[in-house]
Enzyme design. Structure first.
Site, PDB file in Angstrom:
ATOM      1  CD  GLU A  41      -2.767   1.264   2.427  1.00  0.00           C
ATOM      2  OE1 GLU A  41      -2.743   0.370   3.275  1.00  0.00           O
ATOM      3  OE2 GLU A  41      -3.503   2.261   2.474  1.00  0.00           O
ATOM      4  NE  ARG A 269       2.907  -8.416   9.943  1.00  0.00           N
ATOM      5  CZ  ARG A 269       2.877  -7.263   9.271  1.00  0.00           C
ATOM      6  NH1 ARG A 269       3.733  -6.323   9.503  1.00  0.00           N
ATOM      7  NH2 ARG A 269       1.942  -7.048   8.368  1.00  0.00           N
ATOM      8  CE  LYS A 279       3.030  -0.016   4.950  1.00  0.00           C
ATOM      9  NZ  LYS A 279       2.482   0.007   3.602  1.00  0.00           N
TER      10      LYS A 279
HETATM   11  P1  ATP Z   1       2.019  -2.189   8.108  1.00  0.00           P
HETATM   12  O1  ATP Z   1       1.125  -3.117   8.886  1.00  0.00           O
HETATM   13  O2  ATP Z   1       3.342  -1.907   8.726  1.00  0.00           O
HETATM   14  O3  ATP Z   1       1.329  -0.974   7.596  1.00  0.00           O
HETATM   15  P2  ATP Z   1       1.419  -3.624   5.800  1.00  0.00           P
HETATM   16  O4  ATP Z   1       1.400  -5.088   5.912  1.00  0.00           O
HETATM   17  O5  ATP Z   1       0.097  -2.936   5.851  1.00  0.00           O
HETATM   18  O6  ATP Z   1       2.417  -3.032   6.838  1.00  0.00           O
HETATM   19  P3  ATP Z   1       1.718  -3.419   3.005  1.00  0.00           P
HETATM   20  O7  ATP Z   1       2.206  -2.266   2.231  1.00  0.00           O
HETATM   21  O8  ATP Z   1       0.285  -3.757   2.915  1.00  0.00           O
HETATM   22  O9  ATP Z   1       2.144  -3.156   4.505  1.00  0.00           O
HETATM   23  O10 ATP Z   1       2.600  -4.701   2.740  1.00  0.00           O
HETATM   24  C1  ATP Z   1       2.902  -5.200   1.465  1.00  0.00           C
HETATM   25  C2  ATP Z   1       3.301  -6.634   1.588  1.00  0.00           C
HETATM   26  O11 ATP Z   1       4.414  -6.759   2.469  1.00  0.00           O
HETATM   27  C3  ATP Z   1       2.189  -7.483   2.157  1.00  0.00           C
HETATM   28  O12 ATP Z   1       2.095  -8.667   1.398  1.00  0.00           O
HETATM   29  C4  ATP Z   1       2.612  -7.754   3.562  1.00  0.00           C
HETATM   30  O13 ATP Z   1       2.139  -8.993   3.994  1.00  0.00           O
HETATM   31  C5  ATP Z   1       4.140  -7.720   3.454  1.00  0.00           C
HETATM   32  N1  ATP Z   1       4.733  -7.300   4.729  1.00  0.00           N
HETATM   33  C6  ATP Z   1       4.479  -6.177   5.416  1.00  0.00           C
HETATM   34  N2  ATP Z   1       5.161  -6.148   6.579  1.00  0.00           N
HETATM   35  C7  ATP Z   1       5.889  -7.295   6.618  1.00  0.00           C
HETATM   36  C8  ATP Z   1       6.803  -7.861   7.550  1.00  0.00           C
HETATM   37  N3  ATP Z   1       7.115  -7.247   8.691  1.00  0.00           N
HETATM   38  N4  ATP Z   1       7.368  -9.046   7.251  1.00  0.00           N
HETATM   39  C9  ATP Z   1       7.060  -9.679   6.102  1.00  0.00           C
HETATM   40  N5  ATP Z   1       6.213  -9.208   5.177  1.00  0.00           N
HETATM   41  C10 ATP Z   1       5.624  -8.027   5.427  1.00  0.00           C
HETATM   42 MG    MG Z   2      -1.453  -3.464   4.633  1.00  0.00          MG
END
Ligand code: ATP
Ligand code: MG
Length: 567
Positions: A41, A269, A279
């Site tokens: 995102e 994760r 984030k």
């Molecule tokens: P946050 O919860 O920090 O906002 P997010 O998961 O919403 O992170 P996205 O931009 O939606 O962030 O993530 C893009 C991809 O990266 C998704 O497939 C997510 O599962 C993966 N991802 C995000 N954070 C991690 C992490 N700490 N370890 C492994 N994969 C991750």
């Molecule tokens: Mg997300």
């Protein structure tokens, strides 16, 4: 027999996701087609957790001759920005991956809207006039069914009319939502009539401007986007496991035949000790000025690591080592530091820098004489060659390398003791001069002329070797030392305290009176070096010709390791 053993070994080294993919290939699913995607995102910069997902999404595609697309899941205009889109692309490229196509969930807004209309017509969705809070209150608990909304059974025409009015901008934000009509008693909470569309009018979208007044929820966009694109393996983190049945539910309503369904596989994760990865929290650190931007070298962002001197190879190697599992945990940040040390050990040229300089005067060395000493660039890599460093009568050494009254085991500079100056002579300390406060101003020593490498006395046994730079030939520099941003191992776990209270007040130390050897005048931004005996550093992009600024990437040894503390 040997061959089958090799196959066996190869199988063992597969992670569980690769094993699933291989099984799908063996079964001939999707005609052998492999397609993954990385779906960020664009609401922040990528962090090292994303690197883990990136390595998997792109890695699987590479390994099985498939493709990996980049898809921006841009369903929430309130939080998203082109700045993030650009940085995400830059970071993926820097990590060394190339996507096949770029897609945006916003490309599917029309298709998703049409699908929503279809769901209404088929009795699978309705417009609710309750607030989001009210809806949340009616959700129930995993063991108690939720309450049905009083608007759940409106006639189809009324639903269509209201949904079109939502999109026409006639209604205020929050006034109404579109909900899927599934099952308020489902044991899976995500099935209890989830909201699928909400009104957002006040924020133009970074790509579609003001075309849309209603936006799909992430859960209503993600699975269908995978489906529209033809994703075969949709890899995501464990928290989405409980969403998977909902994605499948929508796709079953959407799809025209039974030939294809994206397969979602969840993995753990990445969490790192002394680090926050959300984030939202990272954005707060930036917004509140607690760090100097997203690329502050203390940040766990990809751009932060880049600026700090981490290499893509080290990050990828680290991700490879920690692997993929089905349970959440926390990885010791020392493992990441180990990966960068290993990589820089073979890559970084050795140079001399004195962080806390004090003058050393060689009283028997001719005034005005300068010798160019040979300095091997990297003992781990003979092809890296060597450079020269100017040696003269007046040098700088580290203040902590001198002690006037030293204990027996102090093998550095102290009156009467011999030490070797790296790449130069053995010298013997004769004393020092102190100022009115008792602070050492100058140290004196005599050099032994026959102790250069290759000379008769060069093999003389001395216990200590010190680094140095020449007063007249060295350059002034600023050095930024970074420590962990948080003082507790798992800052996200401590629910009592706000994460602000857990910040390390000493995470940045700026040293402004450092001296570095003249060779570093040639350094380009982000070039790596090992400052001998101190650590790995890189040239910060903020450096100007007359102010060299270096970031400490990592110290030479893990000083935090509990094990080593005990030794
Ligand atoms: P946050 O919860 O920090 O906002 P997010 O998961 O919403 O992170 P996205 O931009 O939606 O962030 O993530 C893009 C991809 O990266 C998704 O497939 C997510 O599962 C993966 N991802 C995000 N954070 C991690 C992490 N700490 N370890 C492994 N994969 C991750
Ligand atoms: Mg997300």
């Amino acid at each position: 027999m040997n061959e089958s053993k090799t196959n066996e070994e190869a199988k063992k080294s597969l992670n569980f996701i690769e094993a699933f993919v291989e099984k799908d290939l063996e079964e001939g699913k999707n005609n052998g087609r492999i397609q993954t995607r990385f779906p960020p995102e664009p609401n922040g910069y990528l962090h090292i957790g994303h690197a883990k997902a990136i390595c998997l999404d792109f890695g699987i595609a590479e390994r099985y001759n498939g493709i990996c697309n980049l898809r921006f899941d841009d369903t929430n205009p309130v939080k998203e920005d082109v700045e993030y889109v650009d940085s995400i692309m830059e970071d993926i490229r820097w990590l060394g991956f190339r996507w096949n196509e770029i897609y945006y969930a916003s490309d599917y807004f029309q298709q998703l809207f049409d699908f929503a209309i279809r769901l209404i017509k088929e009795g699978h969705a309705y417009v609710d006039e309750q607030s989001a809070e009210e809806i949340a209150r009616q959700k129930g608990t995993p063991t108690q069914p939720g309450l049905e909304s009083p608007y759940r059974n409106r006639p189809v025409e009324e639903n269509i009319d209201l949904f079109l009015r939502m999109q026409a901008g006639e209604l205020e934000e929050g006034r109404m939502t579109l909900r899927a009509k599934i099952d308020m008693a489902s044991p899976n909470m995500h099935f209890r009539d989830p909201i699928i569309y909400r009104i957002i009018k006040e924020h133009p979208h970074h790509r579609t401007g003001t075309t849309w007044k209603v936006y799909p929820m992430y859960d209503f966009a993600h699975g269908q986007s995978d489906y529209f694109e033809g994703v075969t393996h949709s890899l995501c983190t464990l928290e989405f496991e409980v969403h998977r049945p909902l994605y499948d539910y929508y796709i079953h309503l959407l799809k025209k035949d039974n030939t294809y369904l994206p397969r979602q596989i969840e993995f753990n994760r990445l969490n790192l000790t002394y680090t926050v990865m959300s984030k939202r929290k990272l954005l707060n650190l930036v917004k509140e000025g607690l760090v100097n931007g997203w690329d502050d070298p203390r940040m766990p962002t990809i751009c932060g690591y880049r600026r700090r001197g981490y290499t893509p190879q080290a990050i990828r190697h680290f991700v490879d080592k920690i692997g993929y599992t089905k349970y959440d945990g926390i990885v010791d940040v020392a493992l990441l530091e180990h990966a960068i040390r290993e990589d820089l050990n073979v890559k970084a040229p050795r140079v001399s820098a004195v962080l806390d300089p004090v003058k050393l005067i060689l009283t028997n060395y001719p005034e005005g004489q300068v010798e160019m000493m040979n300095a091997v660039n990297n003992p781990e890599n003979p092809s890296a060659g060597s450079h020269t460093i100017a040696f003269s009568r007046e040098l700088y050494i580290e203040r902590e390398d001198f002690m006037e009254n030293a204990p027996k085991k102090f093998f550095r500079m102290t009156p009467g003791q011999e030490v070797r100056l790296k790449n130069a002579y053995i010298v013997q300390c004769t004393g020092c001069k102190k100022d009115a406060n008792g602070e050492v101003e100058e140290i004196y020593a005599e050099y032994h002329p026959l102790t250069l490498s290759g000379m008769p006395d060069s093999n003389r046994k001395v216990k200590g070797t010190l680094h140095w730079v020449s007063v007249a030939h060295s350059l002034p520099a600023e050095v930024r030392l970074y420590d962990r941003l948080f003082i507790v191992e798992n800052p996200s776990e401590d629910k009592e305290k706000d994460f602000h209270e857990l910040l390390n007040p000493n995470s940045l130390t700026v040293l402004t009176h450092c001296r570095v050897e003249a060779e570093l005048q040639k350094a380009k931004p982000l070039d790596h070096f090992q400052f001998q005996r101190i650590g790995y550093f890189n040239l910060d992009p903020d450096s100007k010709d007359n102010t060299l600024i270096f970031n400490r990437t990592v110290s030479l040894k893990d000083t935090w390791s509990k094990l080593k503390d005990k030794l």
